[in-house]
Write a protein that holds these residues in place. Structure first.
Motif, PDB file in Angstrom:
ATOM      1  N   HIS A  34       0.656  -1.311   0.082  1.00 52.35           N
ATOM      2  CA  HIS A  34      -0.097  -0.208   0.085  1.00 52.35           C
ATOM      3  C   HIS A  34       0.840   1.242   0.127  1.00 52.35           C
ATOM      4  N   TYR A 270     -19.774   9.761  -7.163  1.00 54.44           N
ATOM      5  CA  TYR A 270     -19.089   8.769  -7.005  1.00 54.44           C
ATOM      6  C   TYR A 270     -19.056   7.803  -8.069  1.00 54.44           C
ATOM      7  N   ASP A 275     -11.240   7.039  -9.668  1.00 57.17           N
ATOM      8  CA  ASP A 275     -10.947   6.687  -8.336  1.00 57.17           C
ATOM      9  C   ASP A 275     -10.258   7.268  -7.427  1.00 57.17           C
ATOM     10  N   ILE A 276      -9.107   7.949  -8.199  1.00 48.65           N
ATOM     11  CA  ILE A 276      -8.137   8.751  -7.327  1.00 48.65           C
ATOM     12  C   ILE A 276      -9.009  10.203  -7.039  1.00 48.65           C
ATOM     13  N   ASN A 278     -12.078  10.517  -6.582  1.00 46.90           N
ATOM     14  CA  ASN A 278     -12.958  10.188  -5.609  1.00 46.90           C
ATOM     15  C   ASN A 278     -12.271  10.045  -4.236  1.00 46.90           C
ATOM     16  N   ARG A 279     -11.057   9.303  -4.166  1.00 52.67           N
ATOM     17  CA  ARG A 279     -10.557   9.254  -2.775  1.00 52.67           C
ATOM     18  C   ARG A 279      -9.979  10.627  -2.418  1.00 52.67           C
ATOM     19  N   SER A 280      -9.497  11.486  -3.381  1.00 55.95           N
ATOM     20  CA  SER A 280      -9.117  12.689  -2.737  1.00 55.95           C
ATOM     21  C   SER A 280     -10.348  13.629  -2.215  1.00 55.95           C
ATOM     22  N   ARG A 282     -12.888  12.603  -1.186  1.00 58.32           N
ATOM     23  CA  ARG A 282     -13.545  12.209   0.258  1.00 58.32           C
ATOM     24  C   ARG A 282     -12.491  12.608   1.357  1.00 58.32           C
ATOM     25  N   LEU A 283     -11.278  12.327   1.028  1.00 59.79           N
ATOM     26  CA  LEU A 283     -10.265  12.964   1.989  1.00 59.79           C
ATOM     27  C   LEU A 283     -10.363  14.234   2.396  1.00 59.79           C
ATOM     28  N   SER A 286     -13.174  14.513   4.724  1.00 59.26           N
ATOM     29  CA  SER A 286     -13.015  14.091   6.207  1.00 59.26           C
ATOM     30  C   SER A 286     -11.914  15.105   7.047  1.00 59.26           C
ATOM     31  N   ASN A 293     -20.163  10.341   0.716  1.00 59.59           N
ATOM     32  CA  ASN A 293     -20.065   9.162  -0.072  1.00 59.59           C
ATOM     33  C   ASN A 293     -21.068   9.373  -1.244  1.00 59.59           C
TER      34      ASN A 293
END
Length: 340
Positions: A34, A270, A275-276, A278-280, A282-283, A286, A293
């Protein structure tokens, strides 16, 4: 925060270096390393922003997110047009098998590693020696089909078939093709249909799509096999399967994603990706004490010491994509700019 215009990869003076680093990143992703995957992803993102070619270790070290070992690899790629560490992976029979097994539909790292530990190295090994589920057998039989990219005109053909079938039952249902197609890509790996209807319950939508439209598409030999279906949540459903266009023998992956109309903005973010991106995003949510989501953007979310969510929080927005971007302080990015 930066848009993607679609030309960066073509014009970047570090394109060859980025190409090799991506291959190395994919290797670490396959082997479930990871932190190395993240390190390579950050280095690639940093190189994409350079306007001149990075040729030496010292130049690479001056770039944020690039450490000494990666800087040395960048220098090696530039001066030799190769990376010995990457070439060594090509002689690893276990990694070759892992690459192959991960192409099978529904097979993740855990299952692929289990087969490798059992001594399997080929698809024939799996078919003759391993205990397989029906979906795994389908995945092996159509591994080349599922790996075949779907040209945009064929994606649109899939869209016409599905829209006609759905609108025959209810013209008020709205259908959006998500994923890379919505991002403007010339081809796609599968076809994601995001389906909703204003002022309709999810039970009504499920009845129309799952009980009427999908059986009809099977009868017309468009749909070929059901791979998975989920209706556990009262406010959404998914159906995954395979389809063929008229006159074609190639099976393509097809997903029906049923979404409450009130949640379409969050669902579009979503299911558009990538995918990157989306992760960015969402981070970012947070870090601002919020949660994003496929159902919406929430505030006042309480988390524990290990970032476990302790409360649901209050819903800020779910219907409008632009409003979600605005509430997060992110400049509006149309789908074709959401490539990271």
């Amino acid at each position: 925060m930066e848009k993607h215009t679609g030309t960066e990869d073509e014009s970047n003076p570090n394109a060859r270096t980025i190409e090799v680093l991506k291959q190395m990143m994919d290797y670490y992703d396959r082997t479930n390393e990871h932190w190395k995957t993240i390190a390579y992803r950050k280095a690639i993102a940093a190189l994409k922003k350079r306007t001149r070619k990075i040729t030496t270790k010292e130049e690479a070290l001056a770039i944020p997110f690039i450490g000494s070992r990666l800087a040395g690899k960048i220098e090696e790629i530039v001066f030799t047009n190769r990376l010995r560490r990457l070439e060594n992976t090509n002689f690893d029979s276990a990694d070759i098998a892992l690459q192959l097994f991960l192409k099978i539909y529904g097979v993740g790292h855990s299952q692929a590693s289990l087969w490798i530990n059992q001594g399997h190295r080929t698809l024939n090994d799996l078919l003759t020696k391993a205990t397989l589920t029906t979906n795994q057998k389908i995945g092996i039989e159509h591994i080349d089909d599922f790996a075949t990219r779907i040209p945009r005109d064929e994606v649109e053909h899939h869209g016409r078939i599905v829209r006609n079938a759905i609108h025959k039952e209810d013209p008020a249902i709205e259908i959006t093709i998500g994923g890379s197609c919505r991002r403007g890509a010339p081809d796609s790996g599968d076809v994601d249909f995001i389906i909703t209807k204003p002022d309709a319950s999810m039970e009504t939508l499920r009845t129309i799509i799952l009980d009427t439209v999908i059986p009809s598409l099977f009868q017309h030999h468009y749909l070929r096999h059901a791979l998975a279906s989920s209706t556990a949540r009262s406010d959404g459903s998914k159906w995954h399967g395979c389809a063929t266009l008229p006159g074609s023998k190639i099976w393509h992956r097809i997903d029906f994603l049923l979404v409450p109309h009130a949640e379409m903005g969050a669902a579009l973010i979503y299911f558009t990706g990538n995918d990157i991106f989306n992760r960015s995003i969402r981070l970012l949510a947070s870090r601002k004490g919020m949660r994003l989501n496929q159902r919406g953007l929430w505030t006042d979310v309480l988390r524990g010491g290990k970032r476990e969510r302790m409360t649901q929080g209050a819903l800020l927005e779910s219907r409008d994509e632009r409003k979600i971007f605005g509430l997060l302080g992110v400049p509006w990015r149309p789908p074709e700019h959401r490539v990271c």
